[in-house]
Design a protein around this motif. Structure first.
Motif, short mmCIF file in Angstrom:
data_model
loop_
_atom_site.label_atom_id
_atom_site.label_comp_id
_atom_site.label_asym_id
_atom_site.label_seq_id
_atom_site.Cartn_x
_atom_site.Cartn_y
_atom_site.Cartn_z
N ILE A 49 -22.04 17.28 12.02
CA ILE A 49 -23.30 16.53 12.13
C ILE A 49 -23.80 16.44 13.57
CG2 ILE A 49 -24.33 14.25 11.78
CD1 ILE A 49 -22.36 13.94 9.38
N ASN A 50 -22.89 16.25 14.51
CA ASN A 50 -23.31 15.98 15.88
C ASN A 50 -22.94 17.14 16.80
OD1 ASN A 50 -23.95 14.99 18.39
ND2 ASN A 50 -22.78 13.09 18.20
N PRO A 51 -23.92 17.86 17.34
CA PRO A 51 -23.62 18.96 18.26
C PRO A 51 -22.85 18.50 19.50
CG PRO A 51 -25.92 19.04 17.56
CD PRO A 51 -25.37 17.74 17.07
N MET A 59 -23.95 8.67 7.59
CA MET A 59 -24.23 9.48 6.42
C MET A 59 -24.75 8.54 5.33
SD MET A 59 -20.56 11.45 6.69
CE MET A 59 -20.82 12.68 5.41
N ASP A 60 -25.95 8.82 4.85
CA ASP A 60 -26.56 7.99 3.81
C ASP A 60 -27.19 8.94 2.79
OD1 ASP A 60 -27.43 5.84 2.38
OD2 ASP A 60 -29.05 5.28 3.74
N GLY A 61 -26.43 9.24 1.73
CA GLY A 61 -26.88 10.28 0.79
C GLY A 61 -26.95 11.60 1.52
N ASP A 62 -28.11 12.26 1.43
CA ASP A 62 -28.25 13.56 2.11
C ASP A 62 -28.77 13.43 3.53
OD1 ASP A 62 -30.84 12.82 1.57
OD2 ASP A 62 -31.41 14.68 0.55
N LEU A 63 -28.91 12.19 4.02
CA LEU A 63 -29.34 11.98 5.40
C LEU A 63 -28.12 11.86 6.29
CD1 LEU A 63 -31.61 11.31 7.49
CD2 LEU A 63 -31.18 8.89 6.96
N GLU A 64 -28.12 12.61 7.38
CA GLU A 64 -27.02 12.58 8.34
C GLU A 64 -27.60 12.43 9.74
OE1 GLU A 64 -23.85 15.33 5.83
OE2 GLU A 64 -25.10 16.29 7.36
N LEU A 65 -27.16 11.38 10.45
CA LEU A 65 -27.72 11.08 11.76
C LEU A 65 -26.62 10.93 12.80
CD1 LEU A 65 -30.27 8.24 10.83
CD2 LEU A 65 -30.82 10.63 11.32
N PHE A 66 -26.95 11.25 14.04
CA PHE A 66 -26.09 10.93 15.16
C PHE A 66 -26.94 10.29 16.25
CE2 PHE A 66 -27.54 15.22 16.05
CZ PHE A 66 -27.82 15.22 17.40
N ASP A 67 -26.27 9.71 17.24
CA ASP A 67 -26.87 8.98 18.36
C ASP A 67 -27.16 7.55 17.94
OD1 ASP A 67 -28.23 9.14 21.20
OD2 ASP A 67 -29.58 8.02 19.91
#
Length: 220
Positions: A49-51, A59-67
């Motif tokens: 997820i995070n470069p 991770m929330d369903g198909d949403l993936e976030l970093f920072d």
């Protein structure tokens, strides 16, 4: 929702506090960490997820976030009540600037102190402590007679609370020179979400034989 963090992740702790303040249900997953190897081997979801290969990730369903700041913004959109950004655009902009400064202006000085705990008279350590003290004086002026940095409790407070916790750990604590900030820190430490997250970090520090900042010793 799943939040992946680490036991000594300042940025992960920020996200966890925010989610708890908003009463959002989530699963917390702590990636393995050791004093010898750090976060190696890296968690596969974090790598994917995070470069930057760092926690936190959400991770929330198909949403993936970093920072952590981007995750803040998602949590605010997802659960606008209670609000953790001020309502007025000008105050909200100031709060965002303060949150950014905690991460990008103050915290780099604390990073410079890491690894210099045993040599506090090193010129680099002295310079970093001086810069941190200057930042504390600046935040004392920002706080003035307010309860919180941006007037109302916000992500700016969460960010700086966790950053100064690491400052205290690494030899650049706030002092009686900034009494308003010390009172602000006491108010922050009394918040249930902050106590839960900072308390878990304090217990982890104790488990690996690391010093615990004085202001965390009373947390259950």
């Amino acid at each position: 929702m799943k939040i992946i963090s680490g036991p000594l992740s300042m940025f992960g702790a920020k996200v966890e506090i925010a989610a708890r303040e908003k009463g959002i249900d989530f699963e917390l997953a702590m990636v393995p960490f050791s004093q010898q190897r750090g976060y190696e081997p890296r968690d596969p979801d974090v790598l994917r997820i995070n470069p930057k290969r760092q926690v936190p990730v959400l991770m929330d369903g198909d949403l993936e976030l970093f920072d952590s700041t981007q995750i803040f913004e998602y949590l605010e959109d997802l659960g606008p009540d209670p609000a953790l950004w001020p309502a007025h655009p000008r105050e909200r902009a100031r709060a965002r600037q303060l949150e950014h400064c905690s991460d990008e202006v103050y915290f780099p000085h604390i990073i410079r102190l890491m690894g210099l705990e045993g040599t506090p008279d090193d010129p680099a350590a002295q310079a970093a402590r001086q810069e941190a003290a200057q930042y504390y004086r600046r935040m004392e002026c920002v706080l003035a007679d307010r309860e919180f940095l941006a007037g109302t409790y916000s992500y700016a407070d969460i960010a700086f609370y966790m950053a100064q916790l690491f400052g205290a750990r690494k030899g650049a604590p706030m002092t009686k020179e900034t009494p308003g900030l010390l009172a602000w820190r006491d108010r922050m430490t009394e918040r249930a979400a902050v106590r839960k997250v900072a308390g878990a970090m304090a217990r982890y520090l104790a488990s690996i034989g690391e010093a615990i900042p004085d202001f965390l010793r009373a947390i259950d």
